[in-house]
Write an enzyme that holds these catalytic residues in place. Structure first.
Site, PDB file in Angstrom:
ATOM      1  N   ASP A   1       0.818  -1.217   0.000  1.00 33.48           N
ATOM      2  CA  ASP A   1       0.000   0.000   0.000  1.00 33.48           C
ATOM      3  C   ASP A   1       0.853   1.270   0.000  1.00 33.48           C
ATOM      4  O   ASP A   1       2.037   1.237   0.339  1.00 33.48           O
ATOM      5  CB  ASP A   1      -0.867   0.039   1.271  1.00 33.48           C
ATOM      6  CG  ASP A   1      -2.006  -0.972   1.216  1.00 33.48           C
ATOM      7  OD1 ASP A   1      -1.971  -1.843   0.319  1.00 33.48           O
ATOM      8  OD2 ASP A   1      -2.898  -0.903   2.075  1.00 33.48           O
TER       9      ASP A   1
ATOM     10  N   HIS B   1       3.727  -2.318   2.968  1.00 34.57           N
ATOM     11  CA  HIS B   1       3.774  -0.970   2.380  1.00 34.57           C
ATOM     12  C   HIS B   1       5.046  -0.813   1.568  1.00 34.57           C
ATOM     13  O   HIS B   1       6.133  -1.083   2.094  1.00 34.57           O
ATOM     14  CB  HIS B   1       3.715   0.083   3.493  1.00 34.57           C
ATOM     15  CG  HIS B   1       2.447   0.024   4.281  1.00 34.57           C
ATOM     16  ND1 HIS B   1       2.265  -0.860   5.336  1.00 34.57           N
ATOM     17  CD2 HIS B   1       1.279   0.703   4.152  1.00 34.57           C
ATOM     18  CE1 HIS B   1       1.036  -0.692   5.817  1.00 34.57           C
ATOM     19  NE2 HIS B   1       0.409   0.257   5.114  1.00 34.57           N
TER      20      HIS B   1
HETATM   21 NI    NI Z   1      -2.491   3.092   3.578  1.00 31.90          NI
END
Ligand code: NI
Length: 475
Positions: free
Chosen positions: A284, A429
């Site tokens: 992400d 991430h």
């Molecule tokens: Ni996020």
């Protein structure tokens, strides 16, 4: 000394010879035969093939039959058998009408061949037969012979496609879908007839080249008469998983096409294994100029596919990275434009955040976005409505790597390994360098446990999941 024949012997021998010749002519001239069968040989532009056209004309019928001949007996005999069967059936029909004194119509049979050279040693001969005998309508038939000239034999369907029980059913389904989506025939084809005819793959009439697997059916064979003869081109991409590698080289398929089919095969085979052990890694908040490229390299080394939930703000800055991610075969999802908490957002805000990002991704990489991951996992009814309207899914996660907190490759790897299970969706991430650093060890460890790395779309399809969700993956 040579003894010469004298007058009486000359007369006797000469007369006898005249009688013999006359007798032969008499014997060969049957009552209703005007012109005896004649054979025309053409000069061939197809190496290894000669064409003979046989014509015949009587009071009751005419025929014209074109028949290629090879130097291979096995091939010639197979073609002969079919042509003889067609001719005999025709003559039998003619015989019926001949007994009817009111029927003055002459029957006609015409068999023509379309010669297709698929590669150096591979011909497809498509025979079309038209016969009419007394009845109002003529009859159209088709047959195909695939000639393997290097081995002097006919190619069988099993030389071209992997044929186990299950794959035959799947191929039939693809063919049926093709018929259904063709506006010329969709109204006329009959599934019961289709299933009957296609029950035995030995009876399929087919040809193949670098672009299409083509199926042929007689008039009335699977469709109402209005459809005429049915001929369906199935793109080879659709049957890539069933296509034998040997036939690809036999067809001298261009390298580019082979690679394309291999890629399809890889994807499809993944989709087809219900007993596989799959996991979906997701990243992400990117793309990030420094971290995303490192992650792409690590994934590539393990031939792993993942899903990147991108922010619109980042995608705007790095369209080249968006393209690179998509080009490497990864999936791209939407993570909103500016990472807001959407649990209290109104419809206008939702539209702005989600649609804007989808457009940025599409503009950059030309790919469609089908999944949305709400920032903080927070969403409301308005988000669900929007997903419903646009046919997208909400994707959450079952394994949280906590990579934003730990910032340590070993801890990140351990956290994920402890919670991993088949069907899991893992949250990471692609903005922290430590996340990228954890990947090589993580991928190796998961591989050791038998995992394969797939995109979110592949995972949902594998689990038979469709609709808005939300989807968490397995715990
Ligand atoms: Ni996020």
């Amino acid at each position: 000394m040579i003894k010469r024949l004298k007058f009486p012997a000359w007369v006797v021998i000469g007369t006898a010879m005249i009688l013999i010749v006359a007798g032969v002519i008499q014997l060969s001239g049957s009552a209703d035969l005007r012109k005896s069968a004649e054979t025309v040989t053409t000069i061939s532009k197809y190496p290894g093939l000669d064409l003979h056209t046989l014509t015949k004309e009587t009071d009751h019928y005419t025929y014209s039959i074109s028949q290629p001949e090879t130097e291979h007996q096995v091939i010639n005999e197979s073609i002969d058998r079919w042509i003889n069967r067609e001719t005999e059936a025709f003559l039998k029909e003619v015989g019926k009408y001949k007994e009817d004194p009111d029927d003055s119509m002459r029957g006609h049979l015409n068999i023509q061949v379309e010669t297709n050279r698929m590669s150096e040693h591979f011909y497809s001969l498509v025979f079309r037969s038209y016969s009419i005998t007394g009845g109002a309508n003529g009859q159209n038939k088709v047959n195909v012979f695939n000639l393997d000239m290097s081995n002097g034999r006919l190619l069988e369907l099993g030389d071209v496609l992997e044929l186990d029980g299950e794959s035959i059913e799947q191929i039939k389904e693809i063919i049926w879908e093709g018929l259904q989506s063709n506006h010329e025939w969709q109204l006329y084809v009959d599934q019961t007839l289709f299933n009957e005819v296609m029950g035995n793959p030995d009876n399929w009439k087919w040809s193949i080249d670098n672009e299409h697997f083509t199926l042929y059916w007689d008039e009335y064979e699977i469709a109402a008469g209005a459809a005429g003869e049915v001929e369906l081109d199935v793109p080879v991409e659709k049957i890539a998983v069933f296509l034998k590698k040997s036939i690809q080289s036999y067809l001298a398929m261009p390298e580019e096409k082979v690679r394309e089919l291999d890629a399809i095969r890889e994807r499809e085979q993944l989709k087809l294994d219900p007993d596989g052990k799959y996991i979906a890694l997701t990243f992400d908040d990117g793309p990030s100029a420094t971290v995303t490229p490192k992650i792409l390299r690590a994934l590539k080394e393990h031939n792993a596919k993942a899903t990147f939930f991108m922010l619109g703000s980042q995608a705007e800055y790095y369209p080249g990275l968006v393209r690179e991610v998509a080009g490497a075969g990864h999936e791209i999802g939407n993570h909103s434009g500016s990472h807001p908490d959407l649990s209290k957002a109104d419809a206008a805000k939702i539209l702005d955040e989600i649609a804007g990002t989808t457009k940025r991704i599409k503009d950059a990489a030309g790919v469609d976005v089908n999944h949305f991951r709400p920032p903080y996992g927070a969403y409301n009814e308005g988000v669900i409505d929007y997903m419903n309207e646009t046919g997208q899914s909400i994707i959450l996660w079952s394994v949280d790597s906590l990579d934003w907190k730990h910032r340590d490759p070993d801890t990140i790897r351990q956290t994920i390994l402890q919670q991993a299970s088949p069907g899991a969706i893992v949250l990471m991430h692609d903005i922290h360098p430590t996340t990228a650093d954890s990947l090589p060890g993580l991928l190796s460890a998961l591989e050791q446990e038998g995992y394969e790395f797939v995109t979110v779309s592949q995972l949902l399809e594998w689990k038979g999941q469709a609709g808005v969700g939300p989807y968490f993956g397995s715990r």
